[in-house]
Design a protein around this motif. Structure first.
Motif, PDB file in Angstrom:
ATOM      1  N   ILE C  20       0.846  -1.195   0.000  1.00 57.46           N
ATOM      2  CA  ILE C  20       0.000   0.000   0.000  1.00 57.46           C
ATOM      3  C   ILE C  20       0.878   1.240   0.000  1.00 57.46           C
ATOM      4  O   ILE C  20       1.574   1.525   0.968  1.00 57.46           O
ATOM      5  CB  ILE C  20      -0.926  -0.023   1.215  1.00 57.46           C
ATOM      6  N   SER C  54      -2.553   5.094  -2.908  1.00 52.98           N
ATOM      7  CA  SER C  54      -3.524   5.891  -2.165  1.00 52.98           C
ATOM      8  C   SER C  54      -3.604   7.281  -2.772  1.00 52.98           C
ATOM      9  O   SER C  54      -2.594   7.834  -3.196  1.00 52.98           O
ATOM     10  CB  SER C  54      -3.115   6.015  -0.700  1.00 52.98           C
ATOM     11  N   ILE C  60      -5.033   6.312   3.053  1.00 55.63           N
ATOM     12  CA  ILE C  60      -4.069   5.296   3.477  1.00 55.63           C
ATOM     13  C   ILE C  60      -4.702   4.346   4.487  1.00 55.63           C
ATOM     14  O   ILE C  60      -4.646   3.126   4.342  1.00 55.63           O
ATOM     15  CB  ILE C  60      -2.811   5.955   4.099  1.00 55.63           C
ATOM     16  N   LEU C  64      -5.410   0.386   4.203  1.00 56.18           N
ATOM     17  CA  LEU C  64      -4.849  -0.582   5.142  1.00 56.18           C
ATOM     18  C   LEU C  64      -5.955  -1.470   5.713  1.00 56.18           C
ATOM     19  O   LEU C  64      -5.859  -2.692   5.757  1.00 56.18           O
ATOM     20  CB  LEU C  64      -4.141   0.153   6.285  1.00 56.18           C
ATOM     21  N   THR C  77       3.561  -1.285   3.792  1.00 59.68           N
ATOM     22  CA  THR C  77       3.279   0.097   3.436  1.00 59.68           C
ATOM     23  C   THR C  77       4.579   0.860   3.508  1.00 59.68           C
ATOM     24  O   THR C  77       5.641   0.263   3.716  1.00 59.68           O
ATOM     25  CB  THR C  77       2.188   0.688   4.336  1.00 59.68           C
ATOM     26  N   SER C  82       2.442   7.158   6.390  1.00 58.31           N
ATOM     27  CA  SER C  82       1.620   6.011   6.758  1.00 58.31           C
ATOM     28  C   SER C  82       1.777   5.623   8.230  1.00 58.31           C
ATOM     29  O   SER C  82       1.060   4.754   8.714  1.00 58.31           O
ATOM     30  CB  SER C  82       1.992   4.808   5.906  1.00 58.31           C
ATOM     31  N   ILE C 100       6.729  -1.800   7.167  1.00 58.42           N
ATOM     32  CA  ILE C 100       6.740  -0.415   6.679  1.00 58.42           C
ATOM     33  C   ILE C 100       8.143  -0.077   6.223  1.00 58.42           C
ATOM     34  O   ILE C 100       9.126  -0.398   6.891  1.00 58.42           O
ATOM     35  CB  ILE C 100       6.205   0.561   7.735  1.00 58.42           C
TER      36      ILE C 100
END
Ligand code: ATP
Ligand code: ATP
Ligand code: MG
Ligand code: MG
Lengths: 508, 306, 316, 356
Positions: C20, C54, C60, C64, C77, C82, C100
């Motif tokens: 994402i 996004s 975002i 998620l 992500t 984020s 992340i």
């Protein structure tokens, strides 16, 4: 053969027929008047002739040939010109530019303004209609704007000239000039259609007259075969009644104006030390050629412009610096001279327009809540009393014909039942029937002890209604006459800045 | 203190101003016929993209620039159709045109060039830099005014031509009349809608040129959203210039100079956010000194001071 | 975007990973790289990878949550934007695995991958300091945001280290998407005498490259080897292995060796770098930089790795 | 009864427009060889597919609605407020900073933050109104310019003096608000927060204000003809400034709610990137500034955005296509033709009915 023939013209707006089966002819060199109440469909008929509206049915013949106008351009190219009820001038442009627009003299695409000015002067001289080619239209008086419109159609080469209520906004002197011009044009072979509410003008200048009522023709007459009373009857569909008697009332001075001065932007003050008063039970008329400070005087009294010197008192309280709202609450109502600028919001509904001022009235506005239902009853009463053709109350006020909107405004302002009323041009552009109603209402208010300040460029109106008449010239009050002693001559002399031989009485 | 303006900065200002000026002139045309066009941004980005596409396929700069103008004209006519014919609110349509321009260009960037973000090709040729014969020789002047792309000169010349057009020619006079009072113009047989469409189409063409100047004049590439708010700056310049060609020229230059000033101040210890604010603050201040603010910019019929 | 909604119903054995991204791919080459790295790993390790862009900040979190709801096995992500969203969603879903890239989220079910860009920027600055003849170098930066200090700060330190006399010019474009303005700023810096102007303005870098080509000064790119664009003028490129970060994360996951915790990529881990110094380039080395300088920078790199030289983290 | 029918009629147009917009969208989808049915299904699902998506659509509609109400309010009064963006940002930053730094118990912080957000937006807008009245600086320009100034200023505040230096410290953003200051969510785990209820409430209040109160009447009249208004004793300056204040305050509140209900801190750019301001403006204009209509247009525009996200998540159709479809639908909705066409049909039907 007639120059123009309109056969069985019908125009529908939705379900409403503004014109039904109207037939009309116009001969060369003829002045043909069209009269009728507000909303009778006069303007609509002309708009079809000028290509601004497409007829729902009917045919137009020019010199016996059928024509079909899709746009004003078609009409123009067939020699039809129109001076609109509401002027179609562009204030930011010069007189010349306004006149030649659409047929500009040009060289390789470039606008030859010098040539244009010459051509304009030529037309203006040929027909004896004076205009100043190089000034901006925004600087021209209403009368001059009218002349500009006429020169414009002549410049366009019009042979058939439509004049839609040309005299409504003119001073008596200007009216005289215009009627002369109309005759002159007719003698030169132009055919003229004249729409007006003033029957004496019709009798004076027209050859024939057609009466419209409710979108239908009720008759066409040779002027020689008819008279004003008959025309009025045909228009209104009933006999006219006499104005209410003037009851003798003596009251206190309600409005007191002392030495008010407004400078404005030019060198000469717009208002120069004006002093007068209006008592309860009295109509004070103010006469004057338009542009001599009448508008400013009314705006100063009603609080729309500020005065620099002097004092205004209303019912004993000073209002010189008060807000419009305060003045209205202190007992002032105001029929404004320009109904579209000041008097109404075209985009708002009829009801909203009627509501103005009542949003402050505790009967219709409780703790900031509007009691619309109660108010609608009142509006319905007005509609009945003044026979206002308003349709649905939720319709835009802009759809009302001028006369009906004026009646609505009059009803609204009288409805406030204030002790003092300013009535500025209360019957401008209004038909005789409505005029009667309005005059009657004003007189009734006076008789009930109301103080009324009347401003009108219509001398007959001033003379029939006023108890006293003040004449304004260049921002000053130059004379005062009692209603009885006033004559058109005397007023005209004063309005032109002259003095009367006899000593002029002044009130103590 | 360092000298605030030097040759490089001034010459850069002229370049940076060109797309804004072109678009502002386009916006001016719309305003002049009574239409407030907030869709300039969308028209610019469309032009910028098509210019690059045109260059890519035709390898002909003239064709590329013409294609840029043409594509923006198409989008602009859509704006015209919606506002004039469909009576849609011009602001809504303008904003939608902005979204549409941005969306379409990104979309076609993907479908035509198969890239995201930016299309850059080092072999692609940009607009030429013209040396202006006489001016070129003058020491300071030459460096500032010579050596720009043809569209830069065109922008300035157009401002002057529009002045002549409006105030000297019959066609310009009629266009002005339409804007001043459409109803009155209609009664003398002027085809109001035709003029409106014409102005809108021209506006599209000018914005297309603005885009071409961005993507082929200033740089030689296309990147998503490369118009970067210039359409709105153009709108401000147009309003500040009161929709008068010379006024628009002056206000665009003014804005450009302030932008240059803000760039120059970046070196000093002022936070960047404040230097970036400068053009907007000064423009706002400039508004206070404008004598005749009202003009007839009754674009939305919603001005409060009438 | 590889379609995946169908595979859910098929109930295939394939593991599913959602990547994402906090913004649309395009402006930042960085996200494009991440997408490529993830796709590559997906192919190699037979994992279904779905990339979701996004449109804005608020999207975002929604993306998620939707990924959680759609039962992806790993949700990756990226970026600071984020952080907040991931903290919320990961806390609420302790049994889901997240990762992340480019920042740290300290949760038991999140693997964080961070980069020490300042180390690479330091090398770039050092190289610039050695190469400059005019003792003036510049940098065109996208926006004046704290994040960008990783680039400007590191660069400045490196520059001062090799050339204390050198003047450092910085200008901000004010946007990530304005190559025209970036170009003008580069021209401006060149007119002030800079013979090397580093680009750090996302898409704007292309404008900087053009300026360099036009005026004949030298420049550098970001993230990937940009010297290919125009080796005559784009002489260096600061590297950042986001593709590797995405690739490694998915690889670990596919192999079953996914662990929560922080992984930091710097010079030592070969996660960031500089062309010619940490990684060869297809384009030949430009004489403006010269092999001698490269060798000096290589030595600096070794010092950083060994800890002899420490680069300040500008965000601390 | 009649009114109900009128309002139903008003709904017909947007529906027709959406249908037409979707038809045009099909062409775009065809170009990229996407599946039309799947795309539109995902679009619908993304916006209203399940309860979570419905609530996120409504959450997105919240700032749009508040801004639209504000813009519409000013529009009613005849002023064109293009400054929603700046007012939104100012409201947001003021609320965030107040919530973070105002001393005192949470209730005080909470109320303080709300008031600060409202005031900041309102005063920023009032500034433009004041400049117009006092110096004739045209609102359309000044509000546009003030947007830039506000966003840069807020950006400065959060990247320098008030930046969150805890954690990675990489972003220009404030510290996170204390959880006590978060607006409660309406449903656990769903993004929809209390702000939405307030937004709807405000829409109703404004509707009532315009229809039934003296103040609302005065505002409308000022908007429809300022000369008429002052002639009727309506205090033009006062009402204009009031409208500007309320207009800005609503945008400020939109920012406040976004901070306290969604982001829980002020993040540079997070309020401007989704173009709430322009979307709100469109929502207001599409609804002709009618507060009730604005509820629908705001939700519609929000749904177009969340729907686009659904398309992005679940199809191969590129993200950009959704923005094209969005723009096209908006274009069609803005057209007046469908409504007119419908009226004609209705009239004809009426006539037929009469003949029977
Ligand atoms: N565009 C329109 N739509 C609907 N009704 C209209 C329209 N134009 C005019 N009408 C109506 O048609 C009728 C005739 O209007 P018209 O303007 O022709 O009257 P008129 O005789 O010129 O009145 P006045 O003396 O007040 O000028 C009026 O009732 C008016 O309300
Ligand atoms: N809270 C209230 N209680 C009682 N009457 C009220 C109240 N609020 C307003 N009104 C009345 O309703 C009418 C309209 O109110 P509003 O304040 O909108 O008018 P206004 O003319 O602007 O008055 P002002 O200028 O004094 O504020 C006024 O006549 C006022 O007296
Ligand atoms: Mg008429
Ligand atoms: Mg009040």
């Amino acid at each position: 053969m007639p120059r123009l023939e309109m056969k069985n013209m019908t125009k529908r707006y939705g379900n409403f027929e503004a014109n039904s089966d109207v037939s009309f002819t116009l001969n060369p060199g003829e002045v043909h008047a069209i009269v009728g109440e507000n909303g009778a469909g006069k303007t609509t008929l002309m708009r079809m002739l000028y290509g601004l509206e497409q007829p729902s049915a009917g045919t137009i013949l020019l010199d016996g040939k059928k024509v079909d106008f899709k746009s004003p351009l078609d009409a123009l190219s067939h020699g039809i010109g129109m001076v609109h009820q509401h002027f179609m001038l562009i204030p930011n442009l010069t007189v010349t530019e306004n006149i030649v627009i659409g047929r500009e003299p040009k060289k390789a695409g470039f606008f030859n303004r010098k040539k244009a000015a010459e051509l304009v002067s030529e037309v203006s001289n040929n027909f004896g209609i004076p205009v100043r080619p190089t000034v901006k239209v925004s600087e021209c008086s209403v009368g001059e704007q009218q002349r500009i419109e006429i020169v414009k159609v002549l410049y366009q080469g019009a042979d058939i000239i439509i004049l839609d209520e040309p005299t409504a906004v003119l001073t008596p002197l200007e009216v005289k000039e215009l009627l002369k011009t109309i005759r002159f044009l007719a003698e030169k072979g132009k055919s003229i259609i004249l729409i007006t509410h003033k029957l004496h003008e019709v009798m004076e200048v027209a050859d024939r007259v057609t009466v419209l009522r409710g979108g239908k023709v009720t008759g066409t007459f040779q002027i020689a075969d008819t008279n004003a009373d008959e025309l009025a009857k045909r228009m209104v569909g009933r006999d006219l009644v006499q104005l209410k008697d003037r009851k003798q009332t003596v009251g206190n001075e309600f409005l007191k104006v002392q030495g008010i001065t407004v400078q404005g932007k030019s060198e000469k003050p717009l208002l120069d030390g004006i002093t007068f008063s209006v008592s309860e039970g009295e109509i004070v008329g103010i006469a004057g050629v338009s542009g001599n400070g009448q508008s400013e005087l009314l705006q100063a009294i009603s609080g729309l412009i500020e005065v620099e010197q002097g004092r205004i008192e209303l019912g004993g309280t000073e209002i010189t610096l008060s807000s419009v709202k305060y003045r209205r609450e202190a007992g002032l109502a105001h029929i404004p001279e320009d109904r579209y600028l000041w008097g109404a919001a075209k985009e708002a509904s009829v009801e909203e327009n009627a509501f103005m001022g009542y949003h402050r009235n505790p009967v219709f506005s409780k703790k900031n809540w509007l009691l619309k239902r109660d108010f609608q009853q009142i509006v319905k009463k007005w509609i009945g009393k003044y026979s206002i053709k308003a349709g649905d109350l939720n319709n835009n006020a802009g759809n009302l014909s001028g006369g009906n909107l004026q009646k609505l405004i009059v009803a609204r302002e009288l409805g406030h039942e204030t002790p003092f009323l300013i009535a500025a041009e209360p019957t401008r552009g209004v038909d005789i029937g409505a005029m009667e109603v309005i005059h009657d209402a004003l007189m009734e208010k006076r008789n009930e002890g109301g103080a009324i300040l009347l401003v009108s460029s219509e001398l007959t109106e001033i003379m029939t209604l006023s108890d006293r008449i003040l004449v304004m010239y260049e921002g000053r009050v130059v004379g005062e006459l009692s209603g009885k002693e006033a004559t058109e001559e005397k007023l005209s002399i004063l309005m032109a800045g002259g003095t009367l031989n006899e000593s002029i009485e002044t009130t103590a | 203190m360092e000298q605030l303006f030097d040759v490089s900065l001034l010459s850069s200002t002229i370049r940076m101003v060109a797309p804004i000026l072109l678009a502002a002139l386009g916006g001016m045309l719309c305003t002049r016929v009574g239409i407030f066009n907030v869709g300039l941004e969308g028209l610019i980005i469309t032009g910028a993209f098509t210019a690059v596409v045109g260059n890519y396929y035709t390898h002909n700069l003239i064709l590329a620039v013409l294609m840029a103008a043409a594509s923006s004209v198409l989008l602009s006519l859509l704006f015209g159709f919606m506002t004039i014919k469909m009576k849609a609110n011009e602001i809504v349509v303008g904003v939608a045109i902005n979204f549409l321009g941005l969306g379409l260009t990104t979309f076609f960037l993907r479908t035509i060039f198969h890239v995201k973000g930016a299309y850059y090709n080092k072999d692609m040729e940009g607009l030429p830099h013209w040396k202006i014969p006489v001016i070129d020789k003058i020491p300071f002047f030459g460096d500032v005014f010579s050596g720009h792309s043809p569209l830069v000169y065109l922008a300035i010349i157009l401002a002057i031509l529009f002045y002549i057009f409006f105030y000297k020619t019959v066609a310009g006079f009629r266009m002005l009349a339409v804007g001043f009072n459409a109803a009155a113009s209609k009664t003398v047989g002027i085809k109001v809608q035709t003029w409106q469409y014409l102005a809108i189409a021209l506006c599209g063409a000018l914005c297309g040129l603005a885009g071409a100047q961005l993507s082929l004049g200033q740089v030689t590439m296309f990147s998503e959203g490369m118009s970067s708010g210039r359409g709105f700056i153009a709108l401000v310049a147009m309003m500040l210039g009161q929709s008068h060609p010379i006024g628009v020229l002056a206000s665009s230059l003014l804005f450009g100079l302030m932008d240059a000033l803000s760039t120059r101040l970046q070196g000093l210890s002022v936070p960047t956010q404040f230097t970036m604010m400068i053009p907007f603050v000064l423009t706002l201040l400039a508004m206070f000194f404008l004598k005749d603010k009202g003009v007839d910019q009754n674009q939305s019929g919603q001005q409060s001071s009438r | 975007n590889s379609s995946s909604s169908k595979s859910k119903e098929k109930g295939s054995e394939k593991k599913r990973v959602a990547l994402i991204l906090p913004e649309k791919i395009g402006v930042n080459p960085f996200f494009q790289q991440m997408d490529e790295g993830a796709k590559k790993a997906g192919k190699e390790f037979n994992v279904d990878v779905k990339t979701i862009e996004s449109t804005d900040q608020a999207a975002i979190e929604q993306n998620l949550r939707t990924a959680v709801a759609e039962n992806y096995d790993l949700i990756i992500t990226s970026s600071f934007e984020s952080e907040d969203a991931l903290k919320k969603v990961a806390t609420e879903n302790p049994n889901k695995q997240f990762a992340i890239i480019d920042t740290t989220v300290d949760l038991p079910n999140v693997r964080s991958v961070t980069f020490r860009e300042q180390e690479a920027a330091y090398l770039l600055g050092a190289a610039a300091g050695l190469a400059t003849k005019t003792n003036k170098v510049g940098m065109v930066v996208a926006i004046d945001a704290p994040l960008m200090k990783k680039w400007t700060g590191g660069f400045q330190e490196g520059l001062k280290a090799t050339n204390p006399k050198a003047q450092f010019l910085v200008n901000y474009v004010g946007s990530f998407t304005d190559p025209a303005k970036a170009k003008e700023l580069a021209l401006l810096q060149a007119s002030k005498g800079a013979d090397f102007v580093a680009g750090a303005s996302a898409v704007g870098d292309l404008g900087v490259f053009e300026a360099a080509k036009e005026k004949g000064f030298f420049t550098s790119g970001q993230d990937v080897d940009r010297t290919e664009v125009d080796p005559k003028h784009v002489v260096l490129s600061q590297l950042k292995g986001t593709d590797a970060a995405a690739y490694e994360t998915i690889k670990d996951f596919a192999k079953g060796s996914y662990k929560a915790g922080v992984v930091s990529y710097g010079l030592k881990e070969d996660g960031v770098g500089l062309t010619y110094v940490t990684k060869e380039s297809k384009s030949p080395l430009n004489p403006f930089v010269g092999q001698a300088n490269i060798d000096k920078v290589k030595a600096i790199k070794d010092d950083i790795i060994s800890g002899k030289v420490t680069v300040t983290d500008p965000l601390k | 009864m009649n009114r109900l029918r009128q309002q139903l009629n008003a709904l017909i147009q947007p529906i027709l427009a959406i249908v037409l917009g979707l038809i045009v969208g099909m062409a775009a989808i065809q170009i990229v060889h996407g599946s039309i049915i799947q795309t539109y299904t995902e679009m619908w699902n993304g916006a209203f597919g399940n309860f979570y998506f419905v609530t996120s659509t409504l959450a997105r509609a919240t700032p749009i609605l508040l801004i639209a109400l504000g813009v519409g309010f000013a529009f009613r009064a005849g002023v064109f407020n293009l400054g929603a963006e700046g007012q939104l940002v100012f409201g947001g930053i003021a609320a965030a900073l107040t919530a973070l730094y105002l001393p005192g118990p949470f209730v005080v912080k909470m109320i303080g933050a709300l008031l600060a957000g409202i005031m900041a937006g309102g005063v920023w807008s009032l500034l433009a109104g004041w400049m117009e009245l006092k110096f004739k600086v045209q609102l359309v320009i000044s509000t546009l310019l003030l947007n830039y100034i506000a966003t840069y200023f807020a950006s400065y505040l959060v990247s320098k003096p008030f930046q969150d230096r805890t954690g990675s410290a990489a972003l220009a953003q404030t510290k996170m608000l204390d959880a006590h200051l978060w607006l409660p969510k309406l449903f656990a785990g769903m993004p929809l927060h209390l702000g939405f209820v307030f937004a709807i409430l405000f829409a109703l209040v404004l509707y009532i204000c315009f229809r039934f109160t003296s103040t609302g009447y005065q505002i409308s009249m000022l908007g429809k003809n300022p000369f008429f208004a002052s002639y009727g004793g309506i205090h033009k300056q006062k009402i204009m400034l009031l409208s500007m204040f309320i207009s800005g305050a609503l945008s400020g509140l939109a920012g406040t709610f976004e901070i306290m209900g969604t982001h829980y801190r002020f993040i540079d750019g997070a309020l401007t990137a989704p173009s709430y301001a322009w979307t709100g403006l469109m929502a207001a204009l599409l609804a002709n500034s009618n507060p009730i209509g604005t509820i629908f247009t705001s939700i519609l525009l929000a749904a177009l955005q969340t729907g686009a996200m659904g398309v992005e998540r679940n199809t191969d159709v590129p993200l950009e296509i959704s923005s094209v479809i969005q723009a096209v639908i908006i274009l069609f909705i803005s057209a007046k033709f469908a409504f007119k066409g419908f009226k004609v049909i209705k009239k004809r039907r009426k006539a037929d009915g009469a003949a029977v």
